[in-house]
Design a protein around this motif. Sequence first.
Motif, short mmCIF file in Angstrom:
data_model
loop_
_atom_site.label_atom_id
_atom_site.label_comp_id
_atom_site.label_asym_id
_atom_site.label_seq_id
_atom_site.Cartn_x
_atom_site.Cartn_y
_atom_site.Cartn_z
N ALA A 325 0.84 -1.20 0.00
CA ALA A 325 0.00 0.00 0.00
C ALA A 325 0.87 1.25 0.00
CB ALA A 325 -0.93 0.01 1.21
N ARG A 326 2.20 1.03 0.17
CA ARG A 326 3.18 2.14 0.24
C ARG A 326 2.79 3.14 1.32
NH1 ARG A 326 6.78 -0.38 -0.90
NH2 ARG A 326 8.16 1.39 -1.29
N LYS A 327 2.32 2.61 2.44
CA LYS A 327 1.90 3.45 3.57
C LYS A 327 2.40 2.83 4.87
CE LYS A 327 -2.19 4.92 4.39
NZ LYS A 327 -3.64 4.83 4.62
N PRO A 328 2.64 3.63 5.89
CA PRO A 328 2.94 3.04 7.21
C PRO A 328 1.73 2.25 7.70
CG PRO A 328 3.42 5.41 7.18
CD PRO A 328 2.67 5.11 5.91
N ILE A 329 2.01 1.18 8.42
CA ILE A 329 0.91 0.42 9.02
C ILE A 329 0.15 1.33 9.97
CG2 ILE A 329 2.13 -0.50 11.05
CD1 ILE A 329 -0.08 -2.67 8.82
N ASN A 384 -7.48 -1.59 11.45
CA ASN A 384 -6.17 -1.06 11.09
C ASN A 384 -5.72 -1.51 9.71
OD1 ASN A 384 -6.33 -0.06 13.66
ND2 ASN A 384 -4.33 -0.76 14.32
N TRP A 385 -6.06 -2.75 9.33
CA TRP A 385 -5.72 -3.19 7.96
C TRP A 385 -6.47 -2.38 6.93
CZ3 TRP A 385 -6.67 -8.68 10.11
CH2 TRP A 385 -5.48 -9.21 10.62
N ILE A 386 -7.77 -2.18 7.17
CA ILE A 386 -8.58 -1.43 6.20
C ILE A 386 -8.08 0.01 6.12
CG2 ILE A 386 -10.90 -0.52 5.73
CD1 ILE A 386 -11.99 -3.14 6.96
N ARG A 391 -6.74 4.91 0.79
CA ARG A 391 -6.00 5.94 0.06
C ARG A 391 -4.52 5.59 -0.09
NH1 ARG A 391 -8.11 11.92 1.40
NH2 ARG A 391 -7.34 12.16 -0.72
N GLY A 392 -4.23 4.30 -0.06
CA GLY A 392 -2.86 3.87 -0.31
C GLY A 392 -2.58 3.80 -1.80
N ASN A 393 -1.30 3.83 -2.14
CA ASN A 393 -0.88 3.68 -3.53
C ASN A 393 -0.66 2.18 -3.77
OD1 ASN A 393 0.07 4.14 -6.10
ND2 ASN A 393 2.13 4.70 -5.43
N ASP A 586 8.50 3.25 7.62
CA ASP A 586 8.67 4.60 7.08
C ASP A 586 8.44 4.59 5.58
OD1 ASP A 586 9.01 6.28 9.23
OD2 ASP A 586 11.17 5.99 9.35
N TYR A 587 7.18 4.60 5.19
CA TYR A 587 6.80 4.70 3.77
C TYR A 587 6.16 6.05 3.53
CZ TYR A 587 7.51 -0.36 3.64
OH TYR A 587 8.06 -1.61 3.72
N ALA A 588 6.35 6.57 2.31
CA ALA A 588 5.74 7.85 1.91
C ALA A 588 6.03 8.93 2.94
CB ALA A 588 4.23 7.67 1.70
N LYS A 589 7.31 9.11 3.27
CA LYS A 589 7.71 10.08 4.29
C LYS A 589 8.72 11.06 3.72
CE LYS A 589 9.63 10.40 8.96
NZ LYS A 589 10.22 9.66 10.10
N ASP A 590 8.53 12.33 4.02
CA ASP A 590 9.46 13.39 3.59
C ASP A 590 9.72 13.33 2.08
OD1 ASP A 590 9.64 14.07 6.25
OD2 ASP A 590 11.48 12.93 6.60
N GLY A 591 8.66 13.06 1.32
CA GLY A 591 8.78 13.05 -0.13
C GLY A 591 9.49 11.83 -0.69
#
Length: 608
Positions: A325-329, A384-386, A391-393, A586-591
């Motif tokens: 999902a390229r997102k933090p859990i 939390n999974w949902i 809005r994940g990539n 740490d996904y999708a952080k600080d660009g």
Amino acid sequence: MSNEATLHGHPEVVTTHDAHHDEHGVHHHKETFITKYVFSQDHKMISKQFLITGMIWAIIGGLMSVLFRLQLGYPETHFQFLEDILGSKWAKGGQIQPEFYYALVTMHGTILVFFVLTGGLSGTFANFLIPLQIGARDMASPFLNMLSYWFFLGASVVMLSSLFIATGPASGGWTSYPPLSALGDASEGSKTGMDLWIISMAMFVVSSLLGGLNYISTILNMRTKGMSMTRLPLTIWALFFTAVLGVLSFPVLLSGFILLLFDRHGGTSFYLSDIFLTETNKALPNEGGSAILYQHLFWFLGHPEVYIIILPAMGLVSEVMSVNARKPIFGYMAMVGSLFAIAILAFLVWAHHMFVTGLNPFLGSVFVLLTLLIAVPSAIKVFNWITTLWRGNIRFTPAMLFAIGFVSTFISGGLTGIFLGNSTLDIQLHDTMFVIAHFHIVMGVSGILGMFAGIYHWFPKMYGRYMNNTLAYIHFWVTLIGAYLIFWPMHYEGLAGMPRRYMDYSQWISFNQFGGLNRFISTVALITFAVQILFVFNFFYSIFKGRRVMNRNPWGSTTLEWTAPIRPGHGNWPGDIPEVHRWPYDYAKDGRDFIPQTEPLGANESAH
């Protein structure tokens, strides 16, 4: 993206575990085929041994389910090939005989619950991921780790051998309740086959204990520098709580088996009382035993066993979802807390399997409350999974699809558990197909989907090659749709009162209406089993012929295993073990798409 820079680009990375470097690093004696592939002490090879043994068992257990689904779907049809394969004793005239039908059901349940979803799932991923994700050269005791596999294999050989003896394998159900399991004269499947079943399960318990103690010791004592407990990936937390559950509950089951052997061969009366035998026209000499005692001992393991199966799958799914999902859990500490709550409550709900044994109603109400309480941490995990997906990539890799499928079956199967957790409803539904539907979806199918997610995700790290995606997508869609088409209709059969454990409903006027539905379920079961053979082909073909992995971090993941070489040697890292500076999500952080755990914090960056 490559993580080469992460390992070698930072001079401040500090070596830890120097004491282990000489022992487990690159300074090894030349290995022979036997020491590398057979009596291996490398955790990665042992994980592959567990995985492939588990896959063999899954094929055998799945084939058994196809055989008894043929009987349930076509009870009056003669399949001559069955007699050709199984012989006239077990399939006379091409129809499965009652003794063999119950042996099939017993062995199917035992194999899938213990040898596939416990040994295969935990044995594979605990062994493979724990040292790699915490930054260790190997397990705390590689020798005990090897022994845990060999006890597992020994248990497998003993269980398999029971299929080939004259009286046939155990046929007392996968729970092996006495008095059926305690009296050798009760049935064919209560004779030597039952002894082999008990011995095999005792060896399996030893394997689980050796593995569990190793996993706990490794996680608590061998983390690399900077890897605090709150920086552990959720996979490691899940495997840690799984190991704790196993270490605390499996000895209780072992004691139950030992008492059962005493009753069978020592003349004791732990489970047997003055039961009257019609064949001999006399009562047993035993007095004072209680078959209900065995149920308490069995289910004191049996319900934690549900979570010994599902917790590792939860951990694998959490990792796969965050990566793809390229997102933090979402809610890391809430996820850890819910794992802890599940582990505690798992020990307090076993008697909800025993509402129909004449349990005191007040005591039953206590177990109802505790059973419904365990839905709360499970619901936290689902939320939390949902929210992690929201809005994940999202990359719909095969592993990600299986992870999403896991969440789907865990929700739909878990909701039916609310029915069965209420004693007033459970008394009506307990011995019906509703129970079969519930636990197959929430435990069996979900556990297997989580296992598939883990295999597809970590296969490149295991073998340095990719599995074929086209075959993987076919495998996913047929498996998920097939699972729902097999087990969802069983809820309606159960609500109509259709009992489980019967081999022929065709002469039962009340349930004739389900003849067509049973044929449909059996047909879908055959198709779904066939696609698992496609997965097995994909797996073994890809080991030798799959597309080679050219990047040590193909999924763009943050955790430590992807900093090791594409095909790690014994010792995992050829040089220093990398140091950890941040949490694993740490996904999708600080660009940036992702920041590995090994990268030091920036000047304006706060620690997580």
